[in-house]
Scaffold this motif. Structure first.
Motif, PDB file in Angstrom:
ATOM      1  N   SER A 119       0.919  -1.293  -0.033  1.00 44.72           N
ATOM      2  CA  SER A 119       0.134  -0.005   0.138  1.00 44.72           C
ATOM      3  C   SER A 119       0.969   1.333  -0.042  1.00 44.72           C
ATOM      4  CB  SER A 119      -0.808  -0.056   1.234  1.00 44.72           C
ATOM      5  OG  SER A 119      -1.765  -1.205   1.196  1.00 44.72           O
ATOM      6  N   SER A 135      -0.029   7.141  -1.553  1.00 43.32           N
ATOM      7  CA  SER A 135      -1.048   7.706  -2.366  1.00 43.32           C
ATOM      8  C   SER A 135      -2.358   6.931  -2.402  1.00 43.32           C
ATOM      9  CB  SER A 135      -0.706   7.735  -3.992  1.00 43.32           C
ATOM     10  OG  SER A 135      -0.464   6.318  -4.298  1.00 43.32           O
ATOM     11  N   GLU A 142      -2.634   3.864  -3.765  1.00 47.40           N
ATOM     12  CA  GLU A 142      -2.570   2.760  -4.598  1.00 47.40           C
ATOM     13  C   GLU A 142      -1.875   1.749  -4.074  1.00 47.40           C
ATOM     14  OE1 GLU A 142      -0.068   2.103  -9.099  1.00 47.40           O
ATOM     15  OE2 GLU A 142       0.513   3.679  -7.561  1.00 47.40           O
ATOM     16  N   VAL A 143      -2.627   0.468  -4.675  1.00 48.18           N
ATOM     17  CA  VAL A 143      -2.246  -0.864  -4.216  1.00 48.18           C
ATOM     18  C   VAL A 143      -1.276  -1.559  -5.250  1.00 48.18           C
ATOM     19  CG1 VAL A 143      -2.915  -3.119  -3.103  1.00 48.18           C
ATOM     20  CG2 VAL A 143      -4.146  -0.812  -2.449  1.00 48.18           C
ATOM     21  N   VAL A 144      -0.200  -2.160  -4.748  1.00 53.80           N
ATOM     22  CA  VAL A 144       0.636  -2.724  -5.671  1.00 53.80           C
ATOM     23  C   VAL A 144       0.504  -4.105  -5.263  1.00 53.80           C
ATOM     24  CG1 VAL A 144       2.798  -3.033  -6.841  1.00 53.80           C
ATOM     25  CG2 VAL A 144       2.090  -0.687  -6.414  1.00 53.80           C
ATOM     26  N   THR A 152       4.613   1.951 -14.956  1.00 54.49           N
ATOM     27  CA  THR A 152       3.834   0.674 -14.442  1.00 54.49           C
ATOM     28  C   THR A 152       4.865  -0.578 -14.420  1.00 54.49           C
ATOM     29  OG1 THR A 152       3.086   0.065 -16.527  1.00 54.49           O
ATOM     30  CG2 THR A 152       1.515   1.627 -15.376  1.00 54.49           C
ATOM     31  N   ARG A 184       1.635  -5.041 -11.323  1.00 52.59           N
ATOM     32  CA  ARG A 184       1.127  -3.782 -11.003  1.00 52.59           C
ATOM     33  C   ARG A 184      -0.233  -3.761 -11.124  1.00 52.59           C
ATOM     34  NH1 ARG A 184       4.336   1.075  -9.278  1.00 52.59           N
ATOM     35  NH2 ARG A 184       2.812   2.499  -8.935  1.00 52.59           N
ATOM     36  N   LYS A 185      -0.909  -3.892 -10.168  1.00 53.03           N
ATOM     37  CA  LYS A 185      -2.438  -3.775 -10.343  1.00 53.03           C
ATOM     38  C   LYS A 185      -3.088  -3.043  -9.296  1.00 53.03           C
ATOM     39  CE  LYS A 185      -2.538  -8.162 -12.918  1.00 53.03           C
ATOM     40  NZ  LYS A 185      -2.605  -9.695 -12.872  1.00 53.03           N
ATOM     41  N   SER A 186      -3.622  -1.718  -9.650  1.00 52.31           N
ATOM     42  CA  SER A 186      -4.098  -0.974  -8.667  1.00 52.31           C
ATOM     43  C   SER A 186      -5.663  -1.493  -8.229  1.00 52.31           C
ATOM     44  CB  SER A 186      -4.199   0.255  -9.064  1.00 52.31           C
ATOM     45  OG  SER A 186      -4.765   1.112  -8.100  1.00 52.31           O
ATOM     46  N   SER A 187      -6.145  -1.682  -7.010  1.00 49.41           N
ATOM     47  CA  SER A 187      -7.258  -2.047  -6.436  1.00 49.41           C
ATOM     48  C   SER A 187      -7.912  -3.134  -7.305  1.00 49.41           C
ATOM     49  CB  SER A 187      -8.053  -0.592  -6.586  1.00 49.41           C
ATOM     50  OG  SER A 187      -7.592   0.392  -5.971  1.00 49.41           O
TER      51      SER A 187
END
Length: 89
Positions: free
Chosen positions: A34, A37, A39-41, A78, A83-86
């Motif tokens: 987390s 910002s 954003e969740v990776v 990216t 890398r995938k947000s949410s």
């Protein structure tokens, strides 16, 4: 540095992390990071390299920029499939 005693109060398995001198923080995966910002990776890899030098173009994941004499500057790019947000895995 203060070493904390290891206690097993949870049934969750312990994850191992290793600091590589001059390199990344290696953490057993899969892993979810987390960012400030929001954003969740996520990475489903068995070992995840977290950038410690902030030069990675795929920050917070390491792209080995620390190996370059000048390194790449963080571009906010990216990290491809890792890398995938949410999203859920």
């Amino acid at each position: 540095m203060i070493a904390m005693p290891v206690t097993s109060q949870s049934s969750a398995p312990l994850r191992r992390a290793r600091v590589v001198p001059g390199g990344p923080l290696l953490v057993e995966g899969p892993l979810e990071v987390s960012l400030p910002s929001g954003e969740v990776v996520r990475s489903n890899r068995f070992m995840v390299a977290i950038c410690m030098c902030h030069r990675s173009a795929v920050y917070p994941l390491c792209d080995a920029s620390h190996k370059s004499p000048r390194g790449r500057r963080r571009a906010g790019g990216t990290a491809g499939e890792d890398r995938k947000s949410s999203e859920t895995s």
